[in-house]
Design a protein around this motif. Structure first.
Motif, short mmCIF file in Angstrom:
data_model
loop_
_atom_site.label_atom_id
_atom_site.label_comp_id
_atom_site.label_asym_id
_atom_site.label_seq_id
_atom_site.Cartn_x
_atom_site.Cartn_y
_atom_site.Cartn_z
N TYR A 86 -11.81 -3.97 -9.79
CA TYR A 86 -10.55 -3.36 -9.74
C TYR A 86 -10.24 -2.18 -8.94
O TYR A 86 -10.86 -1.32 -8.77
N LEU A 87 -9.16 -2.61 -7.81
CA LEU A 87 -8.78 -1.75 -6.88
C LEU A 87 -8.05 -0.64 -7.29
O LEU A 87 -6.91 -0.67 -7.74
N THR A 88 -8.68 0.47 -7.15
CA THR A 88 -8.12 1.81 -8.01
C THR A 88 -8.20 3.04 -7.10
O THR A 88 -9.69 3.32 -6.83
N PRO A 89 -7.44 4.20 -6.96
CA PRO A 89 -7.82 5.32 -6.26
C PRO A 89 -8.96 6.14 -7.11
O PRO A 89 -9.56 7.17 -7.03
N GLN A 90 -8.99 5.73 -8.57
CA GLN A 90 -9.88 6.26 -9.50
C GLN A 90 -11.39 5.95 -9.42
O GLN A 90 -12.17 6.18 -10.21
N TYR A 130 -15.10 -0.20 -10.41
CA TYR A 130 -13.93 0.29 -10.21
C TYR A 130 -14.24 0.82 -8.57
O TYR A 130 -14.89 1.53 -8.58
N VAL A 131 -13.37 0.52 -7.83
CA VAL A 131 -13.53 0.89 -6.31
C VAL A 131 -12.20 1.30 -5.71
O VAL A 131 -11.21 0.85 -5.93
N SER A 132 -12.32 2.33 -5.03
CA SER A 132 -11.40 2.97 -3.96
C SER A 132 -11.67 2.83 -2.74
O SER A 132 -12.79 2.88 -2.52
N ILE A 133 -10.61 2.77 -1.60
CA ILE A 133 -11.12 2.71 -0.48
C ILE A 133 -10.75 4.07 0.18
O ILE A 133 -10.78 4.03 1.50
N GLY A 134 -10.41 4.94 -0.29
CA GLY A 134 -10.54 6.61 0.05
C GLY A 134 -9.50 7.23 -0.69
O GLY A 134 -8.70 6.79 -1.52
N ASP A 135 -9.53 8.57 -0.61
CA ASP A 135 -8.62 9.69 -1.62
C ASP A 135 -7.36 9.68 -0.90
O ASP A 135 -6.84 10.68 -0.39
N TYR A 136 -6.53 8.58 -1.15
CA TYR A 136 -5.12 8.67 -1.04
C TYR A 136 -4.61 7.37 -1.87
O TYR A 136 -5.34 6.74 -2.21
N VAL A 137 -3.30 7.46 -1.97
CA VAL A 137 -2.74 6.29 -3.01
C VAL A 137 -1.72 5.31 -2.23
O VAL A 137 -1.17 5.82 -1.65
N LEU A 138 -2.17 4.12 -2.38
CA LEU A 138 -1.41 3.07 -1.74
C LEU A 138 -0.37 2.48 -2.95
O LEU A 138 -0.47 3.06 -4.13
N THR A 139 0.31 1.67 -2.36
CA THR A 139 1.44 0.86 -3.45
C THR A 139 0.71 -0.11 -4.20
O THR A 139 1.51 -0.31 -5.28
N GLY A 140 -0.30 -0.51 -3.88
CA GLY A 140 -0.88 -1.63 -4.65
C GLY A 140 -2.23 -1.88 -4.16
O GLY A 140 -2.85 -1.47 -3.24
N GLY A 141 -2.88 -2.68 -4.95
CA GLY A 141 -4.49 -3.24 -4.67
C GLY A 141 -4.58 -4.20 -3.46
O GLY A 141 -5.86 -4.52 -3.28
N LEU A 143 -3.93 -4.43 -0.11
CA LEU A 143 -4.60 -4.02 1.12
C LEU A 143 -5.93 -3.39 1.09
O LEU A 143 -6.84 -4.01 1.74
N PRO A 144 -6.14 -2.79 -0.02
CA PRO A 144 -7.74 -2.47 -0.44
C PRO A 144 -8.45 -3.63 -0.71
O PRO A 144 -9.64 -3.74 0.07
N SER A 145 -7.97 -4.58 -1.40
CA SER A 145 -8.96 -5.70 -1.31
C SER A 145 -9.08 -6.58 -0.04
O SER A 145 -10.25 -6.96 -0.06
N1 ADE Z 1 -4.72 1.42 -5.14
C1 ADE Z 1 -3.77 2.32 -4.80
N2 ADE Z 1 -4.60 3.24 -4.08
C2 ADE Z 1 -5.82 2.83 -3.86
C3 ADE Z 1 -6.99 3.20 -3.22
N3 ADE Z 1 -6.87 4.40 -2.47
N4 ADE Z 1 -8.19 2.51 -2.99
C4 ADE Z 1 -8.15 1.35 -4.00
N5 ADE Z 1 -7.00 1.14 -4.72
C5 ADE Z 1 -5.81 1.62 -4.46
#
Ligand code: ADE
Length: 252
Positions: A86-90, A130-141, A143-145
């Protein structure tokens, strides 16, 4: 490797990954990509997939049932429960060792959220990572996927040609890559380092390794903690550290 992306925007995934090296790897059959539209698993007559959050607050939450239906369709197709990212900034911040670990899987599922997130109950039910691609918030998962699929695919056998091989690039041995030059030998008065024109392979290797160490010290010093250096290279690094220290104390 078969990637299964669960998303509300399947075209974004197939179009984003259909070209260049990843597109070629799909044509050649080294990787497979299926983008499943979560909306296809809505039981609502308007194909709705989101609703207001219980307890109030801004935005909408993706409902559990369509996400679970999309996930189940993958499990039924492949016949076992795969890892689900699950792509998430968390999440844990993605790095090269995770790339190499994920590349060993036969199937990987990427769950892309939107709006204010996904109902926690389905996450508890299906997500393994649970994976984040960096400490910023995108509009959805999405691009990270795609970022993860690109990086992981480089480690799937057959995806890179020998020349493109992953072996001698940034992060090999926890060192950054040395600088590269191509023709002409002089451009805007800047010359290519003599050693690279010398044809002396041992000297060129030594110079490149030293440049990698210098570059890592200047740009990403924290990586050096995990780098495997020979005794000579460690001495070289100590010398560099002293020089860098002196330059900071006495700038010209
Ligand atoms: N969805 C929103 N921001 C994200 C991030 N930084 N990494 C992964 N998923 C995200």
């Amino acid at each position: 490797m078969h990637y299964h992306v669960l998303t509300l925007f399947p075209d974004m995934i197939t179009q984003g990954l259909g070209t260049s090296i990843i597109g070629r790897a799909m044509e050649q059959g080294f990787i497979q990509l299926s983008a499943t539209n979560i909306r296809d698993y809505s039981s609502n007559k308007h194909m709705k997939v989101d609703d207001y959050p219980y307890g109030g607050g801004a935005g909408m939450v993706m409902q559990a049932e369509p996400v679970y239906g999309a996930y189940q369709s993958v499990v039924e197709k492949i016949g076992y429960k795969p890892r689900v990212i699950y792509l998430t900034p968390q999440g844990s911040v993605f790095n090269q060792s995770m790339v190499e670990e994920f590349a060993n899987e036969k199937d990987l599922v990427f769950l892309c959220g939107h709006y204010e997130g996904i109902d926690e109950r389905v996450l508890e039910e299906v997500v393994t990572d649970y994976v984040s691609i960096g400490d910023y918030v995108l509009t959805g998962g999405e691009l990270p996927s795609m970022v993860m699929i690109d990086a992981i695919s480089r480690f799937v056998p057959g995806v890179l040609s020998n020349e493109e091989s992953a072996q001698f690039e940034s992060f090999h041995d926890n060192l950054l890559e040395y600088p590269q030059y191509s023709r002409p030998a002089e451009w805007k008065g800047k010359k290519v380092p003599d050693v690279l024109l010398s044809g002396h392979h041992a000297n060129i290797e030594k110079w490149r390794r030293e440049q990698s160490i210098l570059r890592t010290l200047l740009r990403r010093p924290e990586l050096l903690e995990e780098a495997s250096l020979t005794k000579k290279e460690k001495e070289y690094l100590e010398k560099l550290r002293l020089e860098v220290g002196r330059k900071i104390e006495n700038p010209e």
